[in-house]
Design a protein around this motif. Structure first.
Motif, short mmCIF file in Angstrom:
data_model
loop_
_atom_site.label_atom_id
_atom_site.label_comp_id
_atom_site.label_asym_id
_atom_site.label_seq_id
_atom_site.Cartn_x
_atom_site.Cartn_y
_atom_site.Cartn_z
N LEU A 1 -3.42 2.70 2.25
CA LEU A 1 -2.17 2.10 1.80
C LEU A 1 -1.03 2.91 2.42
O LEU A 1 -0.16 2.38 3.08
CB LEU A 1 -2.10 2.11 0.28
CG LEU A 1 -0.94 1.38 -0.37
CD1 LEU A 1 -0.93 -0.08 0.03
CD2 LEU A 1 -1.02 1.52 -1.88
N THR A 2 -1.06 4.19 2.23
CA THR A 2 -0.18 5.14 2.92
C THR A 2 -0.68 6.55 2.64
O THR A 2 -1.15 6.83 1.54
CB THR A 2 1.30 5.01 2.50
OG1 THR A 2 2.08 5.95 3.26
CG2 THR A 2 1.49 5.24 1.03
N TRP A 3 -0.57 7.44 3.59
CA TRP A 3 -1.03 8.82 3.37
C TRP A 3 0.08 9.71 2.84
O TRP A 3 -0.17 10.78 2.34
CB TRP A 3 -1.62 9.41 4.65
CG TRP A 3 -0.64 9.54 5.77
CD1 TRP A 3 -0.36 8.59 6.71
CD2 TRP A 3 0.21 10.64 6.06
NE1 TRP A 3 0.61 9.05 7.57
CE2 TRP A 3 0.97 10.31 7.19
CE3 TRP A 3 0.39 11.89 5.47
CZ2 TRP A 3 1.91 11.16 7.74
CZ3 TRP A 3 1.33 12.73 6.03
CH2 TRP A 3 2.07 12.37 7.15
N LYS B 1 4.80 10.52 -1.43
CA LYS B 1 5.98 9.86 -2.01
C LYS B 1 5.95 8.36 -1.72
O LYS B 1 6.34 7.56 -2.57
CB LYS B 1 7.28 10.49 -1.53
CG LYS B 1 7.57 10.30 -0.07
CD LYS B 1 8.90 10.90 0.32
CE LYS B 1 9.16 10.58 1.78
NZ LYS B 1 10.48 10.89 2.20
N ASP B 2 5.50 7.98 -0.54
CA ASP B 2 5.38 6.56 -0.22
C ASP B 2 4.30 5.90 -1.07
O ASP B 2 4.46 4.76 -1.49
CB ASP B 2 5.05 6.35 1.26
CG ASP B 2 6.22 6.67 2.17
OD1 ASP B 2 7.34 6.88 1.66
OD2 ASP B 2 6.00 6.71 3.40
N PRO C 1 7.03 5.90 9.28
CA PRO C 1 7.62 5.73 7.95
C PRO C 1 8.59 4.55 7.95
O PRO C 1 9.16 4.21 8.97
CB PRO C 1 8.36 7.05 7.70
CG PRO C 1 8.51 7.69 9.02
CD PRO C 1 7.44 7.14 9.92
N GLY C 2 8.72 3.95 6.78
CA GLY C 2 9.68 2.85 6.65
C GLY C 2 9.02 1.51 6.50
O GLY C 2 7.96 1.38 5.89
N LEU D 1 5.69 4.91 -4.35
CA LEU D 1 6.59 3.75 -4.19
C LEU D 1 5.77 2.46 -4.00
O LEU D 1 6.10 1.44 -4.60
CB LEU D 1 7.52 3.96 -3.00
CG LEU D 1 8.61 5.01 -3.17
CD1 LEU D 1 9.34 5.25 -1.86
CD2 LEU D 1 9.59 4.58 -4.25
N PHE D 2 4.73 2.53 -3.17
CA PHE D 2 3.88 1.35 -2.94
C PHE D 2 3.22 0.93 -4.25
O PHE D 2 3.18 -0.25 -4.58
CB PHE D 2 2.81 1.65 -1.89
CG PHE D 2 3.30 1.53 -0.47
CD1 PHE D 2 3.11 0.37 0.25
CD2 PHE D 2 3.93 2.60 0.15
CE1 PHE D 2 3.56 0.26 1.56
CE2 PHE D 2 4.38 2.51 1.45
CZ PHE D 2 4.19 1.33 2.16
N MET D 3 2.68 1.89 -4.98
CA MET D 3 2.01 1.59 -6.24
C MET D 3 2.98 1.00 -7.26
O MET D 3 2.65 0.07 -7.99
CB MET D 3 1.31 2.83 -6.80
CG MET D 3 0.15 3.31 -5.95
SD MET D 3 -1.11 2.04 -5.65
CE MET D 3 -1.80 1.90 -7.29
N HIS D 4 4.19 1.53 -7.31
CA HIS D 4 5.21 0.99 -8.21
C HIS D 4 5.54 -0.45 -7.84
O HIS D 4 5.66 -1.32 -8.71
CB HIS D 4 6.46 1.87 -8.18
CG HIS D 4 7.57 1.38 -9.05
ND1 HIS D 4 7.52 1.46 -10.43
CD2 HIS D 4 8.74 0.77 -8.75
CE1 HIS D 4 8.61 0.93 -10.94
NE2 HIS D 4 9.37 0.51 -9.94
#
Length: 131
Positions: free
Chosen positions: A100-102, A105-106, A71-72, A109-112
Motif C-alpha cells: 500500500l505504501t512503505w 506516515k503515508d 511520494p504524493g 493516511l491511506f488507512m484513514h
C-alpha cells in the motif's frame, strides 16, 4: 447477477463477496515491485491475492497497478478507491501492507482514507502473523 473473477484461480463457490486488487510495479514494462516496497513481481502478487481471496470466499473483480514509488499522488490508488466507492465493494487486497505504501506516515493516511470510505484493507501476507 453472475459475478466473474478477473483471476483464473478464484473462489468457485457461490458468494456475494467481491474485492479489488492493488498491485505495485517499478514502471510499465517492468513488473518487479519498487525497490523499497518489496520483492514480489506482479505475477507473484496476483498469486498471493488470489489465494487469500479464494480462502475468504471473495472474487476479485478489478485490479489496479501502481507504477513507481514517488511520494504524493497515487493515480491507481485513487482510481481503486473511486471504483470501490461507486460499486460498493468492501475489500481492497494487496500482497502485503507495505505494498500500500512503505512510508509510515503515508500508511496511516491511506488507512484513514480507506476507513472513511468504509473500505477494508486486506494484506494477502500478514507479516505479523507469519512469526
Amino acid at each position: 447477477m453472475h459475478i466473474t473473477s478477473i483471476y483464473k484461480e478464484h473462489y468457485l463457490g457461490e458468494t456475494y463477496r467481491v474485492g479489488v486488487a492493488y498491485l505495485r510495479a517499478r514502471k510499465e514494462g517492468d513488473d518487479r515491485a519498487p525497490r523499497r516496497v518489496g520483492d514480489y513481481s506482479i505475477a507473484r502478487q496476483r498469486e498471493f491475492i488470489a489465494k487469500t481471496a479464494r480462502a475468504e470466499g471473495v472474487i476479485i473483480v478489478a485490479e489496479y497497478i501502481e507504477y513507481g514509488d514517488e511520494p504524493g499522488y497515487r493515480p491507481a490508488f485513487t482510481s481503486a478507491v473511486a471504483f470501490i466507492s461507486e460499486t460498493h465493494v468492501r475489500d481492497l487486497y494487496a500482497a502485503r501492507d507495505e505494498y500500500l505504501t512503505w512510508r509510515r506516515k503515508d500508511f496511516h493516511l491511506f488507512m484513514h482514507h480507506l476507513s472513511e470510505n468504509m473500505i477494508t484493507f486486506v494484506p494477502a501476507i500478514d507479516r505479523w502473523r507469519q512469526h
